[in-house]
Design a protein around this motif. Structure first.
Motif, PDB file in Angstrom:
ATOM      1  N   ARG A 117       0.828  -1.198   0.000  1.00  0.00           N
ATOM      2  CA  ARG A 117       0.000   0.000   0.000  1.00  0.00           C
ATOM      3  C   ARG A 117       0.866   1.252   0.000  1.00  0.00           C
ATOM      4  O   ARG A 117       2.042   1.229   0.397  1.00  0.00           O
ATOM      5  N   GLU A 139      -6.106  -6.575   4.708  1.00  0.00           N
ATOM      6  CA  GLU A 139      -6.174  -5.195   4.218  1.00  0.00           C
ATOM      7  C   GLU A 139      -7.633  -4.788   4.076  1.00  0.00           C
ATOM      8  O   GLU A 139      -8.355  -5.310   3.243  1.00  0.00           O
ATOM      9  N   ASP A 181      -1.995   2.337  -5.030  1.00  0.00           N
ATOM     10  CA  ASP A 181      -1.842   0.910  -4.775  1.00  0.00           C
ATOM     11  C   ASP A 181      -3.059   0.132  -5.280  1.00  0.00           C
ATOM     12  O   ASP A 181      -4.112   0.704  -5.594  1.00  0.00           O
TER      13      ASP A 181
END
Length: 490
Positions: free
Chosen positions: A37, A290, A451
């Motif tokens: 990220r 995530e 990202d």
């Protein structure tokens, strides 16, 4: 093998560590894709491999490295001279061969480097890296100045090479050229064999498994808590029977009652042990999950055609930049502008924004049309985030909330925007646009430096709220997912 052991690093004056005791290893012969990220430390790790910073732990087995993009000190030189400076040991025929494999015409190398398009410059510098002496290549986001055709060409070129570490967020590009994935997670680093798609499938399965296990353990702990409460109530009742009833005149069997009480105490202890075990199992889950919270958008509704272009030709530097364009934009359209570098995509967006761009043809728009614009360039972002918000008359609370959903660390809010990563700067521009209610959103390469997770969030947002959008983006996966149609500029 490059071996990284217990790596610890933080920038001087910063109290948040970029790396904290991470260990991993990888082979320098791999075509290694590097993911993570924004702001998690990808470029920092490349600089650590080159020995630019002091750090804790150890990094061993690192061969001589070369970093891309290579700085060009004198862009007025001929492209061939620039490439010879990048790789002094390369022969002229080698530079011509490698650049030719990347689709660069040989005559381009005999022109001043600054006259080449951004895509040609990128290809030429990549070609120079693969010439001459053997060095380990650290390639940092080469796709940001490449059009769709250029990305495919570079992917095919890299697929025939070996021995590089490649930072990229373009999913199709990674699938086309890497054979291993190095991923910066929340708690460490993972290395897997395969392309981006195989890595993503494995990670999605692991995340789904851990989420299911976590839900299962939460249910188990809730059930055990209820059982412990019942056991405690029964134990209190049993203890109360030891004294017997004053009116009955009967003496209770204290041995039997004590036996029952001991069994209940043992059961309570067993329940507590099981709860502790479930808690320990749950604590080992979801650390690297995530989270990508849903974003929201408030587009304005419009009745009637928003834009109507008839034989429009934008001009740049006094010359036309593309063939005449004729198209209309209806509410709900999500149109991708495609075409090679320098064909006028950004110029057209600036024209539609009302900037001072000369043009020929007929161009009409809906009266009172409200437009939200995301520019391609982020280099002018500096100063405090508060000043940035005030200058753009945005809702600061909403903008900060959007940035947090885009995995933006709170600690960055207080830093000078000039010190943010390129991806974090782009997120600020996108968040500002998402704060605006508009009839039409014009986005110029919004995904540059973003990202993978943020790209997917934005895809889901656009599919859910279906704003009218005219955009330039070379990420093939994004275009195929989002666009209702594509218009090619020639």
């Amino acid at each position: 093998m490059i071996q990284v052991t217990n790596l610890t690093f933080s920038y001087p004056g910063s109290y948040d560590a970029v790396f904290d005791g991470v260990s991993f290893q990888f082979d320098t012969q791999w075509r290694l894709g590097f993911l993570g990220r924004n702001g998690r430390g990808k470029t920092t790790l490349l600089r650590l491999l080159m020995g630019q910073y002091e750090y804790g732990g150890s990094i061993s087995g690192v061969p001589p490295c070369t970093y891309f993009p290579h700085p060009v000190s004198n862009p007025r030189q001929l492209a061939l001279e620039v490439l010879s400076a990048v790789c002094p040991t390369a022969e002229e025929w080698e530079l011509l061969r490698e650049s030719g494999l990347l689709g660069v015409e040989s005559e381009a190398l005999y022109r001043p480097f600054e006259t080449l398009s951004n895509g040609e410059q990128t290809k030429c510098l990549l070609a120079a890296l693969f010439c001459g002496e053997s060095r380990y290549l650290l390639i940092d986001e080469p796709t940001n100045h490449l059009d769709a055709a250029g990305r495919q060409t570079v992917a095919e070129y890299l697929r025939k090479k070996q021995g590089f570490l490649l930072v990229s967020h373009d999913r199709a590009f990674l699938d086309g050229c890497v054979d291993h994935i190095l991923a910066l997670n929340k708690t460490g680093v993972s290395v897997q064999s395969g392309t981006f798609s195989t890595w993503w499938e494995n990670k999605s399965r692991q995340d789904a498994y851990e989420q299911a296990q976590n839900d299962k353990l939460k249910g188990e702990m809730k059930r055990l808590a209820q059982a412990a409460k019942r056991t405690s109530t029964w134990s209190d009742r049993v203890e109360a029977t030891k004294t017997g009833s004053r009116n009955s005149g009967l003496r209770p069997d204290r041995g039997y009652i004590g036996h029952r009480s001991a069994k209940m105490m043992q059961r309570a202890k067993s329940i507590d042990t099981r709860r502790q075990k479930a808690l320990e199992e749950a604590s080992g889950l979801l650390w690297d999950l995530e989270r990508a919270d849903s974003l929201k958008l408030r587009p304005l509704t419009a009745r009637g055609r928003l834009l109507d272009l008839r034989e429009v030709v934008p001009h740049y530097g006094g010359r036309p930049v593309c063939c005449p364009l004729t198209f209309a934009l209806e509410p709900g359209d999500r149109v991708a502008l495609t075409g090679g570098n320098g064909c006028g995509k950004s110029t057209l967006l600036k024209l539609l924004m009302g900037q001072e761009i000369s043009w020929d043809g007929t161009f009409t728009h809906l009266p009172g049309l409200s437009i939200s614009y995301v520019p391609q360039d982020t280099s002018n972002l500096r100063g405090s985030l508060h000043d940035f918000v005030r200058e753009r008359n945005a809702d600061e609370t909403l903008l900060l909330a959007i940035l947090r959903k885009l995995d933006f660390p709170r600690v960055q809010f207080e830093k000078d925007m000039a010190n943010w990563s390129a991806g974090q700067k782009k997120k600020a521009l996108i968040a500002c646009s998402l704060c605006e209610s508009a009839h039409l959103y014009l986005w110029d390469e919004p995904l540059n430096y973003l990202d993978v997770w943020s790209r997917m969030q934005i895809e889901q947002l656009l599919l859910a709220f279906q704003p009218t959008l005219l955009f330039v983006e070379h990420d093939e996966t994004f275009r195929q997912t989002v666009a209702t149609r594509q218009i090619e500029l020639l």
